[in-house]
Enzyme design. Structure first.
Site, mmCIF file in Angstrom:
data_model
loop_
_atom_site.group_PDB
_atom_site.id
_atom_site.type_symbol
_atom_site.label_atom_id
_atom_site.label_comp_id
_atom_site.label_asym_id
_atom_site.label_seq_id
_atom_site.Cartn_x
_atom_site.Cartn_y
_atom_site.Cartn_z
ATOM 1 N N CYS A 87 -0.377 4.061 2.377
ATOM 2 C CA CYS A 87 -0.094 3.791 3.797
ATOM 3 C C CYS A 87 1.376 4.039 4.113
ATOM 4 O O CYS A 87 1.709 4.592 5.152
ATOM 5 C CB CYS A 87 -0.370 2.336 4.155
ATOM 6 S SG CYS A 87 -1.938 1.714 3.574
ATOM 7 N N ASP A 88 2.259 3.591 3.241
ATOM 8 C CA ASP A 88 3.665 3.467 3.631
ATOM 9 C C ASP A 88 4.634 4.364 2.875
ATOM 10 O O ASP A 88 5.820 4.396 3.211
ATOM 11 C CB ASP A 88 4.106 2.000 3.467
ATOM 12 C CG ASP A 88 3.340 1.078 4.405
ATOM 13 O OD1 ASP A 88 2.953 1.543 5.491
ATOM 14 O OD2 ASP A 88 3.118 -0.082 4.057
ATOM 15 N N CYS A 139 0.843 -1.211 0.000
ATOM 16 C CA CYS A 139 0.000 0.000 0.000
ATOM 17 C C CYS A 139 0.874 1.254 0.000
ATOM 18 O O CYS A 139 1.521 1.563 1.007
ATOM 19 C CB CYS A 139 -0.908 -0.030 1.236
ATOM 20 S SG CYS A 139 -1.876 1.448 1.491
HETATM 21 C C1 LIG Z 1 0.735 -4.690 5.578
HETATM 22 C C2 LIG Z 1 -0.393 -3.683 5.496
HETATM 23 C C3 LIG Z 1 -0.205 -2.414 6.010
HETATM 24 C C4 LIG Z 1 -1.229 -1.478 5.961
HETATM 25 N N1 LIG Z 1 -1.004 -0.250 6.484
HETATM 26 C C5 LIG Z 1 -2.005 0.654 6.516
HETATM 27 C C6 LIG Z 1 -1.809 1.932 7.080
HETATM 28 O O1 LIG Z 1 -0.714 2.279 7.536
HETATM 29 N N2 LIG Z 1 -2.858 2.800 7.082
HETATM 30 C C7 LIG Z 1 -4.080 2.482 6.555
HETATM 31 O O2 LIG Z 1 -5.000 3.290 6.606
HETATM 32 N N3 LIG Z 1 -4.295 1.269 5.995
HETATM 33 C C8 LIG Z 1 -3.297 0.355 5.967
HETATM 34 N N4 LIG Z 1 -3.485 -0.867 5.379
HETATM 35 C C9 LIG Z 1 -4.810 -1.162 4.801
HETATM 36 C C10 LIG Z 1 -5.785 -1.540 5.947
HETATM 37 O O3 LIG Z 1 -5.185 -2.527 6.732
HETATM 38 C C11 LIG Z 1 -7.097 -2.022 5.379
HETATM 39 O O4 LIG Z 1 -7.662 -1.018 4.565
HETATM 40 C C12 LIG Z 1 -8.103 -2.376 6.490
HETATM 41 O O5 LIG Z 1 -7.555 -3.296 7.391
HETATM 42 C C13 LIG Z 1 -9.364 -2.947 5.895
HETATM 43 O O6 LIG Z 1 -10.209 -3.217 6.964
HETATM 44 P P1 LIG Z 1 -11.424 -4.251 6.860
HETATM 45 O O7 LIG Z 1 -12.001 -4.331 8.218
HETATM 46 O O8 LIG Z 1 -12.308 -3.893 5.733
HETATM 47 O O9 LIG Z 1 -10.790 -5.638 6.430
HETATM 48 P P2 LIG Z 1 -9.541 -6.485 6.930
HETATM 49 O O10 LIG Z 1 -8.590 -5.694 7.695
HETATM 50 O O11 LIG Z 1 -9.089 -7.200 5.705
HETATM 51 O O12 LIG Z 1 -10.200 -7.542 7.939
HETATM 52 C C14 LIG Z 1 -11.014 -8.567 7.463
HETATM 53 C C15 LIG Z 1 -11.441 -9.415 8.633
HETATM 54 O O13 LIG Z 1 -12.389 -10.375 8.165
HETATM 55 C C16 LIG Z 1 -12.064 -11.641 8.716
HETATM 56 N N5 LIG Z 1 -12.667 -12.683 7.883
HETATM 57 C C17 LIG Z 1 -12.329 -13.050 6.617
HETATM 58 N N6 LIG Z 1 -13.102 -14.081 6.242
HETATM 59 C C18 LIG Z 1 -13.940 -14.344 7.271
HETATM 60 C C19 LIG Z 1 -14.969 -15.310 7.496
HETATM 61 N N7 LIG Z 1 -15.290 -16.245 6.575
HETATM 62 N N8 LIG Z 1 -15.638 -15.288 8.675
HETATM 63 C C20 LIG Z 1 -15.332 -14.364 9.624
HETATM 64 N N9 LIG Z 1 -14.362 -13.437 9.461
HETATM 65 C C21 LIG Z 1 -13.684 -13.441 8.311
HETATM 66 C C22 LIG Z 1 -10.545 -11.638 8.792
HETATM 67 O O14 LIG Z 1 -10.089 -12.605 9.717
HETATM 68 C C23 LIG Z 1 -10.311 -10.214 9.282
HETATM 69 O O15 LIG Z 1 -10.451 -10.154 10.674
HETATM 70 C C24 LIG Z 1 -2.483 -1.819 5.386
HETATM 71 C C25 LIG Z 1 -2.670 -3.093 4.855
HETATM 72 C C26 LIG Z 1 -1.643 -4.027 4.905
HETATM 73 C C27 LIG Z 1 -1.848 -5.388 4.315
#
Ligand SMILES: Cc1cc2nc3c(=O)[nH]c(=O)nc-3n(C[C@H](O)[C@H](O)[C@H](O)COP(=O)(O)OP(=O)(O)OC[C@H]3O[C@@H](n4cnc5c(N)ncnc54)[C@H](O)[C@@H]3O)c2cc1C
Length: 330
Positions: free
Chosen positions: A151-152, A148
């Site tokens: 983000c970084d 990302c």
């Molecule tokens: C390495 C990395 C660094 C990042 N750094 C930043 C940053 O510095 N700043 C920033 O703003 N964004 C950052 N991001 C992006 C940010 O992490 C995401 O935009 C955010 O986490 C998305 O949130 P979400 O809740 O939609 O999904 P996710 O964080 O993807 O969470 C999905 C959740 O759903 C769960 N899940 C999946 N399938 C199932 C199922 N069948 N049943 C139940 N649960 C399930 C998973 O276990 C997880 O808990 C980064 C991403 C990565 C990969």
């Protein structure tokens, strides 16, 4: 992380739970939804999935989430999200949805440990960046390996970075990174790019960007942070090493939504189709965060969508309760 996930075999009788709101996912979207629903006394249940805290828990430092002027560890941030949601009565279950039936309410969600009947469902299952699956990648994620640029990018001011990919997002993110970094080397497995022509022209003509064609990274090497990458030319077989401060991988991004493909409309990349109000094709089923967001993909936007989806679900429950009591009266 202490998971006790097991498959329900035919002679196990699944535990059945009736809940007003079931939230799938424990990332920023799921935990923010849980906070709002818990404060509305709905006692929401959150199924964590396999990645407690979601994607952001993989990163060392988050500097773009407001309220933390010195930055905050990714895991620390989601721990705080969880603690705040639990304080108001959210229940976090270390379990994952394995099958859903959204054909009627209450919605049926089968999990490793049982079954839920939910009056409303918030899908916050997020997404996953496609990995290179090479040695060093996992160990150095958040310590020089990134998926990302928004983000970084800031962490790589005046640094040399490598980018993997040749599509639109690889070039868009590269051009975005040029505002921070000293140099970018794009490593691409083919001899031409898949990205649109205008993006290609901009990237090829940019003084900070150069290309290594027909090549793949076979290893990312570093102790505390990334130091160099091993590159293999796939036409000649020759292997070289390139010193670098960071590796950005943009070879795809996949929402965790296959489970819903029979019940909900997905777009061509697998994101759940939704309205601006986070409703899906099924009344009572809402989507939040990256599962339904191909555009922003940030902690703050996902958390915002989680809060909004919970508010929508609360309104939906209120309206259906009012309707029921009118039917009873008449
Ligand atoms: C390495 C990395 C660094 C990042 N750094 C930043 C940053 O510095 N700043 C920033 O703003 N964004 C950052 N991001 C992006 C940010 O992490 C995401 O935009 C955010 O986490 C998305 O949130 P979400 O809740 O939609 O999904 P996710 O964080 O993807 O969470 C999905 C959740 O759903 C769960 N899940 C999946 N399938 C199932 C199922 N069948 N049943 C139940 N649960 C399930 C998973 O276990 C997880 O808990 C980064 C991403 C990565 C990969």
């Amino acid at each position: 992380m202490d998971y006790h996930l097991k498959n329900i075999s035919s002679d196990d009788s699944p535990q059945r739970n009736n809940v007003k709101m079931l939230i799938l996912g424990s990332g920023p979207a799921g935990l923010s939804a849980a906070l709002y629903a818990a404060r509305a006394s709905l006692e929401p249940v959150v199924l964590t999935g396999m990645e407690l805290g979601g994607q952001v828990s993989l990163t060392n430092m988050v500097e773009n989430y407001p309220g933390f002027p010195d930055g905050v560890g990714g895991q620390d941030l989601v721990d705080l999200f969880q603690k705040q949601a639990e304080k108001f009565g959210a229940r976090i279950e270390y379990d994952a949805a394995t099958k859903v039936d959204l054909s009627k309410r209450p919605f049926k969600v089968q999990t490793y440990n049982g079954e839920y009947l939910a009056d409303t469902l918030i899908i916050a299952t997020g997404a996953q960046a496609t990995h290179l699956d090479v040695p060093g990648e996992m160990e150095l994620t958040g310590r020089g390996v990134s998926y990302c640029a928004t983000c970084d990018g800031w962490f790589f001011k005046e640094k040399d970075v490598v980018i993997v990919g040749g599509g639109d997002s690889a070039l868009e993110e590269s051009l975005f990174l040029t505002r921070y970094v000293k140099s970018i080397t794009i490593i691409h497995r083919r001899d031409s790019l898949r990205a649109g022509v205008i993006l290609q022209e901009r990237a090829i003509n940019h003084p900070k960007i150069k290309f290594i064609w027909n090549s793949v990274i076979t290893e990312i090497i570093g102790d505390e942070t990334v130091g160099k990458v091993k590159i293999k030319n796939i036409t000649t077989g020759e292997t070289t090493e390139l010193p670098t401060d960071g590796v950005f991988i943009f070879i795809g991004h996949k929402p965790n939504t296959q489970l819903f493909a029979d019940d909900l409309d997905l777009d061509e990349h697998g994101y759940i189709k939704r309205t601006d109000l986070l409703t899906t094709g099924i009344p009572g089923v809402f989507v939040a965060g990256e599962a339904g967001d191909p555009d922003f993909r940030q902690v703050i936007t996902s958390a915002g969508m989680g809060a909004a989806a919970a508010m929508q679900a609360i309104r939906f429950l209120q309206a259906s309760e009012e309707k029921q009591s009118e039917v009873v009266k008449s």
